[in-house]
Design an enzyme around this catalytic site. Structure first.
Site, PDB file in Angstrom:
ATOM      1  CG  ASP A   9     -25.548 -11.894 -12.915  1.00 49.18           C
ATOM      2  OD1 ASP A   9     -26.244 -12.826 -12.884  1.00 49.18           O
ATOM      3  OD2 ASP A   9     -24.885 -12.087 -11.791  1.00 49.18           O
ATOM      4  CG  HIS A 246     -27.070 -20.890  -7.239  1.00 48.97           C
ATOM      5  ND1 HIS A 246     -27.554 -21.286  -6.143  1.00 48.97           N
ATOM      6  CD2 HIS A 246     -25.768 -21.092  -7.335  1.00 48.97           C
ATOM      7  CE1 HIS A 246     -26.340 -21.358  -5.176  1.00 48.97           C
ATOM      8  NE2 HIS A 246     -25.418 -21.352  -5.843  1.00 48.97           N
TER       9      HIS A 246
HETATM   10  C1  BDR Z   1     -26.373 -16.183  -7.766  1.00 45.41           C
HETATM   11  O1  BDR Z   1     -25.250 -15.578  -7.881  1.00 45.41           O
HETATM   12  C2  BDR Z   1     -24.638 -15.632  -9.167  1.00 45.41           C
HETATM   13  O2  BDR Z   1     -23.101 -15.976  -9.129  1.00 45.41           O
HETATM   14  C3  BDR Z   1     -25.165 -16.893  -9.762  1.00 45.41           C
HETATM   15  O3  BDR Z   1     -25.418 -16.538 -11.283  1.00 45.41           O
HETATM   16  C4  BDR Z   1     -26.654 -16.873  -9.135  1.00 45.41           C
HETATM   17  O4  BDR Z   1     -27.438 -15.878  -9.531  1.00 45.41           O
HETATM   18  C5  BDR Z   1     -26.240 -17.395  -6.832  1.00 45.41           C
HETATM   19  O5  BDR Z   1     -25.999 -16.699  -5.389  1.00 45.41           O
HETATM   20 CA    CA Z   2     -26.646 -15.068 -11.959  1.00 52.51          CA
END
Ligand code: BDR
Ligand code: CA
Length: 314
Positions: A9, A246
């Site tokens: 995303d 992340h």
């Molecule tokens: C996840 O949520 C999204 O905001 C980031 O891209 C990552 O995949 C972290 O919780």
């Molecule tokens: Ca993400």
């Protein structure tokens, strides 16, 4: 050569993960799908195409727009305070000439998986909507894929969109529950390890100062978009000039799982409840609930993970 398919995303940390994959000489990215999450699926694909152009990979990786809403309900607001209005920290990258594939994302994923049967690692960096819909449409999809690595979930760490839910799982719990029930080799890289892997502005600046000439523009982009993201981390996690890593950590785990300690646990996703919807439920009892074993990353060698990330730019 590791062949990977990315479902994402494309927000700030997704873009860093994609760039890492594109620059690794031992990875071949064979396709990318987007879903709504940090931004709309359409905007995520637009960001992805611009990032491919930035990395000199325009025209080499097909990109397909996927689900604009979770399996149940509509998309709530996008987390602008973390990823910016456009998803990449409000940085304006030049538009690409490459266009998204004109086809259904489930067909695109399945056809790509069939073409590379048994060879693909599927990396999910967003909600699991596209994967769940693909499994519904093509129940044998799991047989075509070698393994799945997903950024998502939290076992002992607190959630980041509720007391217990992480954004990618909590954003579409029904999808995640379908994905954890498929009989494939799935590893989840969740907040237990991503919150322990801290990317500091100073490290990024150092990497930019010492990077290869041809990667200068990429590092400059990462520095710029991370300004916004670290501002978000300050608001969300009280972090100063740093942020949790992340999505890039999931990509790193796919390349080198020895950086993590992984526990296999019977897993389901809570799809109900006011406080617990989106929680990853693992059952350690002798007579557990019905579910499949999923690998959960519990500990990480954070210094090694960060070295692996920065090494691609040197
Ligand atoms: C996840 O949520 C999204 O905001 C980031 O891209 C990552 O995949 C972290 O919780
Ligand atoms: Ca993400």
């Amino acid at each position: 050569m590791k062949k990977i398919f990315i479902d994402c995303d494309t927000g700030v940390d997704d873009s860093m993960a994609i760039l890492f994959a594109l620059l690794r000489p031992d990875i071949e990215v064979v396709g990318i799908t987007t879903s709504a999450g940090n931004v709309s699926a359409k905007q995520g694909a637009e960001n992805t195409l611009r990032i491919l152009k930035l990395a000199g990979a325009e025209g080499r990786v097909p990109v397909c727009i996927g689900a604009e809403r979770p399996i149940i309900g509509e998309c709530a607001e996008f987390p602008e305070f973390i990823h910016g209005k456009n998803g990449i920290g409000n940085v304006e990258l030049p538009p690409a000439d490459q266009k998204p594939e004109d086809m259904d994302a489930c067909d695109f994923l399945y056809q790509t998986a069939c073409r590379h049967e048994g060879e693909l690692t599927l990396i999910t960096l967003g909600r699991m909507t596209n994967i769940a819909l693909s499994l519904r449409k093509y129940p044998d999809l799991y047989k075509k894929i070698n393994s799945v690595v997903s950024m998502g979930g939290a076992i002992y760490a607190p959630g980041n969109i509720s007391p217990v839910a992480e954004a990618n799982i909590g954003g579409d719990p029904e999808a995640a529950d379908l994905v954890v029930q498929a009989p494939w080799n799935l590893t989840m890289v969740g907040l237990d390890v991503t919150l322990k892997t801290i990317l500091r502005k100073a490290d990024l600046d150092q990497a930019a100062a010492g990077c290869r000439e041809e990667y200068r523009k990429i590092l400059a982009f990462l520095q710029q978009e991370m300004k916004w993201y670290m501002r978000g981390a300050r608001m969300q996690n009280w972090m100063r000039d740093c942020c949790p890593l992340h999505d890039p950590l999931a990509m790193i785990a796919a390349v080198d799982p020895s950086i993590m300690s992984i526990q296999k646990r019977i897993t389901r996703i809570e799809c109900k409840g006011e406080y617990c919807r989106g929680m990853v439920v693992t059952d350690l009892r002798e007579h557990p609930i019905t579910g499949r074993y999923v690998g959960h990353c519990m500990e990480v060698d954070a210094a090694r993970a960060l070295n692996t990330l920065f090494a691609v730019f040197q």
